[in-house]
Scaffold this motif. Structure first.
Motif, PDB file in Angstrom:
ATOM      1  N   CYS A   1      -6.440   0.946   1.783  1.00 33.79           N
ATOM      2  CA  CYS A   1      -5.480   0.202   2.602  1.00 33.79           C
ATOM      3  C   CYS A   1      -4.603   1.178   3.379  1.00 33.79           C
ATOM      4  O   CYS A   1      -4.642   2.385   3.149  1.00 33.79           O
ATOM      5  CB  CYS A   1      -4.617  -0.714   1.728  1.00 33.79           C
ATOM      6  SG  CYS A   1      -3.723   0.138   0.400  1.00 33.79           S
TER       7      CYS A   1
ATOM      8  N   ALA B   1      -3.466   5.820  -0.620  1.00 32.33           N
ATOM      9  CA  ALA B   1      -4.323   4.817  -1.245  1.00 32.33           C
ATOM     10  C   ALA B   1      -5.690   4.815  -0.559  1.00 32.33           C
ATOM     11  O   ALA B   1      -5.773   4.944   0.662  1.00 32.33           O
ATOM     12  CB  ALA B   1      -3.683   3.439  -1.174  1.00 32.33           C
TER      13      ALA B   1
ATOM     14  N   CYS C   1       0.827  -1.206   0.000  1.00 26.25           N
ATOM     15  CA  CYS C   1       0.000   0.000   0.000  1.00 26.25           C
ATOM     16  C   CYS C   1       0.864   1.260   0.000  1.00 26.25           C
ATOM     17  O   CYS C   1       1.842   1.360   0.751  1.00 26.25           O
ATOM     18  CB  CYS C   1      -0.911  -0.003   1.218  1.00 26.25           C
ATOM     19  SG  CYS C   1      -2.079   1.361   1.261  1.00 26.25           S
ATOM     20  N   LYS C   2       0.502   2.219  -0.824  1.00 29.61           N
ATOM     21  CA  LYS C   2       1.198   3.503  -0.898  1.00 29.61           C
ATOM     22  C   LYS C   2       0.430   4.558  -0.101  1.00 29.61           C
ATOM     23  O   LYS C   2      -0.790   4.485   0.028  1.00 29.61           O
ATOM     24  CB  LYS C   2       1.336   3.959  -2.354  1.00 29.61           C
ATOM     25  CG  LYS C   2       2.062   2.971  -3.255  1.00 29.61           C
ATOM     26  CD  LYS C   2       3.498   2.770  -2.829  1.00 29.61           C
ATOM     27  CE  LYS C   2       4.233   1.837  -3.780  1.00 29.61           C
ATOM     28  NZ  LYS C   2       5.622   1.558  -3.327  1.00 29.61           N
TER      29      LYS C   2
ATOM     30  N   GLY D   1      -7.336   3.284   4.712  1.00 30.31           N
ATOM     31  CA  GLY D   1      -7.445   4.052   3.482  1.00 30.31           C
ATOM     32  C   GLY D   1      -8.047   5.415   3.749  1.00 30.31           C
ATOM     33  O   GLY D   1      -7.612   6.150   4.643  1.00 30.31           O
TER      34      GLY D   1
END
Length: 602
Positions: free
Chosen positions: A41, A38, A34-35, A169
């Protein structure tokens, strides 16, 4: 008649612990790709157990923050004010034998904060849940252009006692029961001032006791793979005796499209701890579910504390300790029945009503720097004036300089920037250092909030602790040397053996801070041995971060950092034919990553 707030009751835990390492099944793996930013997430955390041990040993830097509000200002989407939703105290009359006071009228704090979390939003960085007589509330705290925190929206819950919160997220998630159904509710943080909540039903099947899913001990959710999530709930909360149940569910579907998603029950386990632990750590009010970078292991962190009963005005002074609180770390494992928890460790600290009441609201977030960010919140407050503020504390584990073995110790490595020279440089020079206990972070733990200035440079980042150049060189390390080019006004630090010398041949000057016999090469002069890093050609040691070098050909600037936003997975590094530069270094703006310098303890 005098009015005071007194506790409803007292129930104390005896706290102390050892360690537990049950052999229990295989790890449950999450998604560690996950960045930041995002929508579905959370970013992963580096070396979770190591960071937790740092916090356990007190190597964690705490900062007190405040968010402001007006008791009478109505906010969307509920169109209610804090006076209607989060005022804590009620005035009642009690027999004189209840408490040794000279008054029969007292104020009891019936309502208080149930949860407090760091979100993934820069605009609305915090959210909280609060109980009430009829319907509780979910609050979102925004950040102004002046960097102050302000209450921005109030959502009503269908329950008077909403659960704690979890962030994933772009959403904040909480659980509640309404209309004979148990739901998981999602609020879009970025749209929180106007957003309507979305919900998904949690099934009742498979549960031993109680009859319905409950969230009194916390709720957590983590992404496993594309369109699959693990949900963990713990119940009951509170101080009543009896077992604590951990319930595991799998959510299938896109959390951005909950109407097409569904939840299935996986397993139920009962809390257990090592007989060597002193005290009872089964209690929980909130939990956090996080993924470890690289290993993809999932960890649960529960939080609670001694139950003092209620906020006390005129009895406890601000900052007074009201017992101990704790965060409890567990691995998510899989046995023959399904997911379960393996208890690992605890972090304990004193709690107080006015800044950090862990019995009410305490969680752990993973920031953009992949660091654990512990937070805890004030217990409760009653209406007193139009403008008011709540306090909370945030702590990020950071190691203090310490002995690493026989004769070796670490010292901090700081990064500096000159806007006029457009030059970055990193150094461990004590003349360009500061006391680590005074470090305060911003940007989710990536930069320093107070930027010390010196000779046209500004200190902006603590990179980690490098092995002291004045101590014996530890095994498996390489020297990091600093160079200077006056024509380019460029500082340059590297472990490249082609830009190195034998440390045993060094002669020091300037009180032992600079080299008297540094080499010259390509118009650069070697002027300092900064210390030692773990060898970049060897496997990365546990409890370390990779150190990368970047080059900007336009500004002629070399740049060394551990910032994860300027990093890559060290396992994916491919060396060029020379064996010293990267074949697959990333690009970011005008900078090109060209070398892995080594690994630094953090």
């Amino acid at each position: 008649m005098k009015k005071v707030l007194i506790p409803i009751g007292l129930s104390l835990l005896f706290l102390g612990h050892g360690s537990i390492t049950h052999a229990m099944g295989t790890p449950v793996l999450g998604d560690d790709s996950c960045k930041p930013g995002a929508p579905d997430c959370n970013v992963c955390a580096h070396n979770v157990e190591h960071q937790f041990r740092l916090a356990e040993k007190g190597e964690i830097h705490w900062e007190t923050r405040r968010w402001q509000f007006n008791w009478n200002r109505r906010l969307g989407p509920s169109n209610l004010s804090p006076a209607h939703t989060i005022s804590a105290a009620t005035t009642i009359k009690v027999p004189s034998w209840y408490f040794p006071l000279k008054t029969e009228e007292i104020r009891v704090a019936h309502n208080h904060f149930q949860g407090f979390v760091r979100t993934n939003s820069k605009r609305f960085p915090y959210a909280a849940s609060h109980s009430a007589k009829s319907k509780g509330s979910i609050l979102f705290v925004g950040r102004s252009l002046r960097q102050s925190y302000q209450l921005s929206s109030i959502h009503l819950s269908d329950e008077k006692h909403p659960s704690g919160l979890h962030s994933i997220g772009r959403y904040v998630v909480y659980g509640e029961r309404a209309n004979n159904q148990t739901y998981l509710r999602f609020i879009d943080v970025e749209r929180s001032p106007t957003a309507q909540e979305r919900k998904i039903v949690i099934p009742k099947n498979g549960l031993a006791k109680p009859k319905d899913p409950q969230f009194g001990g916390g709720i957590g959710i983590a992404k496993l793979s594309e369109n699959q999530y693990l949900i963990l709930s713990t119940a009951p909360g509170g101080k009543k005796s009896g077992p604590r149940f951990n319930r595991f569910y799998r959510l299938k579907g896109d959390i951005n499209q909950l109407s097409s998603a569904n939840v299935e029950f996986l397993n139920e386990s009962i809390y257990s701890q090592s007989p060597r632990w002193k005290g009872d750590y089964q209690f929980s009010e909130n939990l956090s579910l996080i993924t470890e970078c690289g290993t993809k292991k999932l960890y649960a962190i529960h939080s609670s504390g001694e139950d003092i009963g209620g906020a006390v005005e005129g009895f406890f002074k601000p900052g007074d300790s009201v017992g101990k609180g704790y965060w409890r770390l567990s691995r998510v494992r899989r046995d023959r029945n399904g997911p379960t928890l393996q208890t690992i460790n605890t972090v304990r600290r004193n709690q107080n009503f006015d800044r950090c009441f862990m019995r009410g609201a305490a969680t752990v977030h993973v920031n953009r720097n992949h660091r654990l960010e512990f937070s805890c919140h004030e217990y409760a407050r009653s209406t007193n004036s139009a403008n008011d503020a709540f306090s909370f504390e945030v702590g990020i584990p950071h190691p203090l300089p310490k002995q690493q073995g026989a004769g070796s110790k670490t010292i901090p490595l700081y990064s500096w920037w000159s806007p006029t020279r457009r030059d970055n440089f990193a150094t461990s020079d004590p003349n360009w250092s500061m006391d680590l206990s005074e470090v305060r972070w911003r940007d989710q733990g990536t930069h320093l909030s107070q930027q010390r200035s010196q000779h046209g440079y500004q200190m902006y980042r603590f990179e980690g602790n490098i092995f002291d150049p004045k101590s014996p060189r530890p095994a498996g390390t390489v020297p990091l040397y600093s160079w200077w080019n006056p024509s380019r006004t460029d500082n340059f630090a590297t472990t490249d053996p082609r830009w190195s010398m034998n440390p045993s041949l060094i002669r020091w000057r300037d009180g032992g801070h600079h080299l008297a016999n540094g080499r010259r090469q390509s118009n650069y002069s070697m002027y300092r041995l900064e210390g030692y890093l773990y060898d970049p050609k060897r496997p990365q040691p546990v409890g370390t971060m990779p150190v990368y070098s970047w080059w900007n050909p336009q500004t002629k600037d070399n740049f060394l950092t551990t910032d994860p936003r300027w990093s890559m997975d060290a396992k994916k590094v491919r060396w060029s034919q020379s064996g010293e530069h990267l074949f697959n270094g990333q690009k970011k703006g005008n900078y090109k990553m060209y070398r892995l310098e080594g690994y630094i303890p953090f």
